[in-house]
Structures are given as structure tokens and as C-alpha cells.
Design a protein around this motif. Structure first.
Motif, short mmCIF file in Angstrom:
data_model
loop_
_atom_site.label_atom_id
_atom_site.label_comp_id
_atom_site.label_asym_id
_atom_site.label_seq_id
_atom_site.Cartn_x
_atom_site.Cartn_y
_atom_site.Cartn_z
N UNK A 17 22.19 49.90 46.58
CA UNK A 17 21.32 50.16 45.44
C UNK A 17 20.04 49.32 45.46
N UNK A 18 20.11 48.00 45.70
CA UNK A 18 18.87 47.22 45.70
C UNK A 18 17.86 47.69 46.74
N UNK A 19 18.33 48.23 47.86
CA UNK A 19 17.41 48.71 48.89
C UNK A 19 16.72 50.00 48.46
N UNK A 20 17.35 50.74 47.54
CA UNK A 20 16.76 51.98 47.05
C UNK A 20 15.72 51.73 45.95
N UNK A 21 15.91 50.67 45.17
CA UNK A 21 15.10 50.52 43.96
C UNK A 21 14.03 49.45 44.03
N UNK A 22 14.10 48.53 44.96
CA UNK A 22 13.09 47.48 44.98
C UNK A 22 12.75 47.05 46.41
N UNK A 23 11.47 46.78 46.65
CA UNK A 23 11.09 46.25 47.96
C UNK A 23 11.22 44.72 48.03
N UNK A 24 11.53 44.08 46.91
CA UNK A 24 11.58 42.62 46.84
C UNK A 24 12.89 42.09 47.42
N UNK A 25 12.80 41.34 48.50
CA UNK A 25 14.01 40.84 49.16
C UNK A 25 14.74 39.81 48.30
N UNK A 26 14.03 39.09 47.48
CA UNK A 26 14.69 38.09 46.62
C UNK A 26 15.64 38.75 45.62
N UNK A 27 15.21 39.87 45.03
CA UNK A 27 16.08 40.58 44.09
C UNK A 27 17.23 41.27 44.81
N UNK A 28 16.99 41.75 46.02
CA UNK A 28 18.06 42.35 46.82
C UNK A 28 19.14 41.31 47.11
N UNK A 29 18.70 40.13 47.51
CA UNK A 29 19.63 39.04 47.82
C UNK A 29 20.40 38.62 46.57
N UNK A 30 19.71 38.59 45.44
CA UNK A 30 20.35 38.21 44.20
C UNK A 30 21.44 39.20 43.81
N UNK A 31 21.17 40.49 43.93
CA UNK A 31 22.17 41.51 43.62
C UNK A 31 23.36 41.39 44.56
N UNK A 32 23.11 41.11 45.82
CA UNK A 32 24.19 40.91 46.79
C UNK A 32 25.09 39.76 46.35
N UNK A 33 24.48 38.68 45.89
CA UNK A 33 25.25 37.51 45.42
C UNK A 33 26.08 37.86 44.19
N UNK A 34 25.52 38.65 43.30
CA UNK A 34 26.27 39.07 42.11
C UNK A 34 27.48 39.89 42.51
N UNK A 35 27.27 40.88 43.36
CA UNK A 35 28.36 41.77 43.76
C UNK A 35 29.46 41.05 44.52
N UNK A 36 29.12 40.00 45.22
CA UNK A 36 30.11 39.25 45.99
C UNK A 36 30.57 37.97 45.30
N UNK A 37 30.22 37.84 44.03
CA UNK A 37 30.63 36.69 43.19
C UNK A 37 30.27 35.35 43.84
N UNK A 38 29.09 35.27 44.39
CA UNK A 38 28.66 34.00 44.97
C UNK A 38 27.39 33.47 44.29
#
Length: 125
Positions: free
Chosen positions: A5-26
Motif C-alpha cells: 500500500x505505501x508504494x501505491x500511495x506515496x513517493x516518500x520513502x520515510x512514510x513507506x518505511x514508517x508504515x512497514x514498521x507499523x505493520x511489523x510492530x517494530x
């Protein structure tokens, strides 16, 4: 779809990384929570000082983000952007039950989570 999802909705790598951390509980939660649990700190070190800190509480259940989401949904509705009902899981994983404005709404959800987390980090003792 949640991981991409983050790769579809935003070009910002910082927000993509943040969503990844949320989904993986880190996502780094308040480190002083451990001191509080063992009686080495006298105050509950959460964002709202009401309950133990968790991803669910921080991004949806807490009064501050809850008010934030209510205000954002109101602004979107006033500007004719149909979001439907925002469920707890939508704020964490993304909103998949919409066709129109899919990218806009999910990018706003990512921005809102990132903003909430940055405010939490600024207010941490």
C-alpha cells in the motif's frame, strides 16, 4: 496488499518505511515504559498518560488521535471526499473498501500516523 500500500500511495520513502514498521510492530514505543513497569518511574510515560502505550492505542484509541481523525474526516467530507466509516483497522492497515480517492485517503492516513508519532516523540519525557 497491506505491505505494498505505501508504494501505491506515496513517493516518500520515510512514510513507506514508517508504515512497514507499523505493520511489523517494530515502531519504537516509549522506552521509559519499562522504567514505569518496574517502579523506577513515577509517571505513566504514554502520549496521553491514560494507559499503556501500544500501536493500537497510539494511532486510534487515544483521545488525541481520535479527535484528530474526527477532524480530518470532517474536513474531507466538507470537501466532498467520501471516506465512509473509519475503523480501527483502517488507521493501521489502510482503507481498502473504497474505490474513489483511494490514493488520497490512504496517503492522508499515512500522513496522520506519521504526524501523530512525531508529536508523541516530541512530548516524550
Amino acid at each position: 496488499m497491506g505491505q505494498t500500500l505505501p508504494f501505491c500511495v506515496t513517493p516518500k520513502s520515510r512514510r513507506r518505511e514508517f508504515q512497514y514498521k507499523i505493520l511489523n510492530c517494530i515502531v519504537c514505543m516509549n522506552l521509559k515504559l519499562y522504567l514505569y513497569r518496574y517502579g523506577l518511574s513515577t509517571s505513566n510515560p504514554t502520549f496521553c498518560h491514560e494507559t499503556a502505550e501500544s500501536i493500537w492505542h497510539l494511532f486510534y484509541l487515544c483521545k488525541l488521535p481520535s479527535d484528530f481523525w474526527r477532524h480530518v474526516l470532517s474536513l474531507l467530507k466538507d470537501n466532498c471526499v467520501c471516506t465512509g466509516i473509519l475503523k480501527e483497522s483502517d488507521t493501521i492497515f489502510g482503507k481498502f473498501d473504497i474505490d474513489e480517492d483511494f490514493i488520497l485517503i490512504n496517503d492522508i492516513l499515512l500522513l496522520g500516523k506519521h504526524y501523530t508519532y512525531s508529536k508523541k516523540c516530541q512530548s516524550s519525557p
